[in-house]
Enzyme design. Structure first.
Site, short mmCIF file in Angstrom:
data_model
loop_
_atom_site.label_atom_id
_atom_site.label_comp_id
_atom_site.label_asym_id
_atom_site.label_seq_id
_atom_site.Cartn_x
_atom_site.Cartn_y
_atom_site.Cartn_z
CG HIS A 107 -0.42 0.32 2.51
ND1 HIS A 107 -0.11 -0.63 3.45
CD2 HIS A 107 -0.13 1.52 3.08
CE1 HIS A 107 0.35 -0.04 4.54
NE2 HIS A 107 0.35 1.27 4.34
CG ASP A 163 0.15 -4.06 2.81
OD1 ASP A 163 0.57 -3.60 1.73
OD2 ASP A 163 -0.08 -3.35 3.82
CB SER A 221 3.13 1.99 5.93
OG SER A 221 1.83 2.05 6.44
#
Length: 280
Positions: free
Chosen positions: A86, A139, A236
């Site tokens: 992402h 992910d 992230s």
């Protein structure tokens, strides 16, 4: 809005200086006050001693103040970085990733406002085509660097039965992200001590819903029972490390350090074969 843990491009958020990139602002629950530094419970660490923790950077998209950092990653090969899929999405970058020409990886930079350490351009990107934006499963992305990082800069990936996945195992999560839940970023790398959690606890915390859904085959959770130590936005793709191996990548979660809402990480052992297949 899904609770991803990456920054938003500067051009999209310049009207909200206090909440830069705060993807959690629309989630239930109240983050700690801006002065409450224990919401993610981190401590500064020496980036030069943790060269396998890397920053993903684009000055074109995120400005120059912090070297353009917007996500993290783990250096698992001299020219191979793993991060969250992402992080390379239009939602995070504001444009298609193919239009970001200045994507770099930074290692060993103690202060993102300076030019120390190593900064290498990304030559190739592989984004997991099975990444599910509804559940957040799969992910992961693999970045191939234009040139190798120095010898000794890498960290191994955990295998499927690695002891680092045992519930209660001590782990550390690393990143340059928000330390308050209100877009309060520092230029130095930080680490937070967390515990690996049972899959059943993660399933109870995140049943299928608007935030995503915990999938024990592709995800793992880590945190502390009382909350207060966690990854946050801007972290992230950064590594979750246990027993000297990267067991997870910061992926998603509700809030930052909230009790009963642990951080959810991509389970690296489930993605290791894909990573090796797409490594330089």
């Amino acid at each position: 809005m899904r609770p991803l843990r990456a920054l938003q491009p500067q051009s999209l958020i310049s009207a909200l200086p206090v909440l830069l990139g705060v993807l959690f602002a629309l989630l239930p629950g109240s983050p700690a006050s801006a002065g409450d530094r224990v919401v993610v419970g981190g401590r500064p660490v020496d980036a030069a001693k943790h060269p396998w923790v890397v920053a993903l950077a684009s000055r074109d998209r995120f400005g120059t103040e912090r070297s353009g950092q917007f996500c993290g990653g783990a250096l698992v090969g001299a020219r191979t970085v793993i991060t969250a899929a992402h992080c390379l999405s239009r939602e995070v970058l504001g444009v298609d990733h193919g239009r970001v020409d200045d994507l770099h990886v930074i290692s060993g930079r103690n202060d993102l406002r300076k030019a120390t350490g190593h900064e290498v351009k990304v030559r190739k990107k592989w984004i997991n085509p099975a990444y599910d934006t509804g559940t957040n499963s799969g992910d992961v992305a693999v970045l191939t660097l234009d040139k190798p990082m120095p010898a000794g800069s890498t960290i191994p990936m955990a295998g499927r039965h690695d002891k680092g996945y045992k519930p209660g195992a001590a782990a550390e999560v690393y990143g340059w992200g928000d330390i308050s839940g209100y877009g309060d970023y520092e230029p130095r790398l930080r680490a937070a001590d967390v515990d690996m959690l049972e899959d059943s606890a993660c399933g109870r915390a995140y049943p299928k819903g608007s935030e995503g859904a915990f999938d024990k085959d592709s995800m793992v959770c880590a945190g502390v029972r009382e909350g207060g130590r966690d990854a946050c936005q801007g972290d992230s793709g950064g590594p979750l490390v246990a027993h000297g191996r990267v067991v997870g990548l910061v992926s998603w979660g509700a809030g930052c350090g909230e009790e009963g809402r642990p951080g959810v990480y991509t389970r690296v052992s489930a993605m290791a074969d894909l990573v090796r297949e797409h490594s330089a």
